[in-house]
Write an enzyme that holds these catalytic residues in place. Sequence first.
Site, mmCIF file in Angstrom:
data_model
loop_
_atom_site.group_PDB
_atom_site.id
_atom_site.type_symbol
_atom_site.label_atom_id
_atom_site.label_comp_id
_atom_site.label_asym_id
_atom_site.label_seq_id
_atom_site.Cartn_x
_atom_site.Cartn_y
_atom_site.Cartn_z
ATOM 1 N N SER A 49 0.848 -1.192 0.000
ATOM 2 C CA SER A 49 0.000 0.000 0.000
ATOM 3 C C SER A 49 0.884 1.244 0.000
ATOM 4 O O SER A 49 2.072 1.174 0.341
ATOM 5 C CB SER A 49 -0.868 -0.006 1.260
ATOM 6 N N TYR A 89 -1.578 -0.437 10.446
ATOM 7 C CA TYR A 89 -1.768 -0.808 9.035
ATOM 8 C C TYR A 89 -0.565 -0.348 8.204
ATOM 9 O O TYR A 89 -0.066 -1.082 7.343
ATOM 10 C CB TYR A 89 -3.074 -0.189 8.534
#
Length: 281
Positions: free
Chosen positions: A164, A177
């Site tokens: 990501s 995350y």
Amino acid sequence: MLELPLKIDFTGKVVVVTGAGGVLCGTMAKAFAQAGAKVAALDLNQESVEKLAAEVREEGYICQGYKANVLDAEELEAVHQQILSDLGPCDILVNGAGGNNPRATTDNEYHHEKTEGQKGFFDLEPSGVDFVFKLNFQGTLLPTQAFAKDMVERKSGCILNVSSMNAYIPLTKIPAYSGAKAAVSNFTQWLATHFAGTGIRCNAIAPGFLVSNQNRSLLFQEDGTPTARSNKILSGTPMKRFVEGEELLGGVFFLCDDQAASAITGVVLPIDAGFAAYSGV
Ligand SMILES: NC(=O)c1ccc[n+]([C@@H]2O[C@H](COP(=O)([O-])OP(=O)(O)OC[C@H]3O[C@@H](n4cnc5c(N)ncnc54)[C@H](O)[C@@H]3O)[C@@H](O)[C@H]2O)c1
């Protein structure tokens, strides 16, 4: 004549996609099937992958849905055996299952802006942080242990992880995350090196900002105008727009194509409308 490098033909390849019950990996699973692959769509949510597989088969392509928890090594090995008998050994593994959790997210970007009752850094729950690290990191490692065995035996194969934008520089509010996806990028390089002598390549994509059902309300007001967070994202994105799910497919196909990407292993490809390239100035 040269043999041109891009054909987009995965005929006969067995492609295992984890998280295929979700938005992005469901699209990848469909696309691989449309490109001729025999697709095994894995997800914790059995109903969602069975629905996807039925839709794909209805279009005339090959896809089977399997319930599998990417954190359960025994279940993964059982599903691996089932796929071997249904479709054959795995050629391409897409480690797509992943995500964040509200228990590992702060309400505010900056500690000094926190007001009474808001969840700050000191309120983050260890179990939430653990959940996010496990899902993204172990959820990439364990399916690789299960399915890369097929590739080692046959001295070829490809692993594609899903990292990501937050892996490069963390995004505010989501420390776990961001850290977990940084670990996924790091692990991609580790796997690429570890398997380099076996004919297996390992790469990752790093999707930028997509509008999904989960984050739509964070990005747009009810009247469709962008929220403050949305404006921040767009002003940090040179192309001044969000990325569409289907725009991931070109990078996915390229990295998984043994001919086009024959010498490419250990890279994390940003698909982000320029976000990672821009300093903000
Ligand atoms: N949507 C984005 O903007 C974006 C951006 C960058 C990266 N990503 C990454 O892309 C991947 C897919 O994201 P998405 O937006 O399609 O998410 P999604 O929530 O739509 O899909 C994730 C899927 O993973 C499944 N899953 C969750 N836990 C699982 C487990 N333990 N075992 C098996 N399956 C499990 C869920 O059931 C779901 O179907 C994730 O790794 C995510 O972190 C998403």
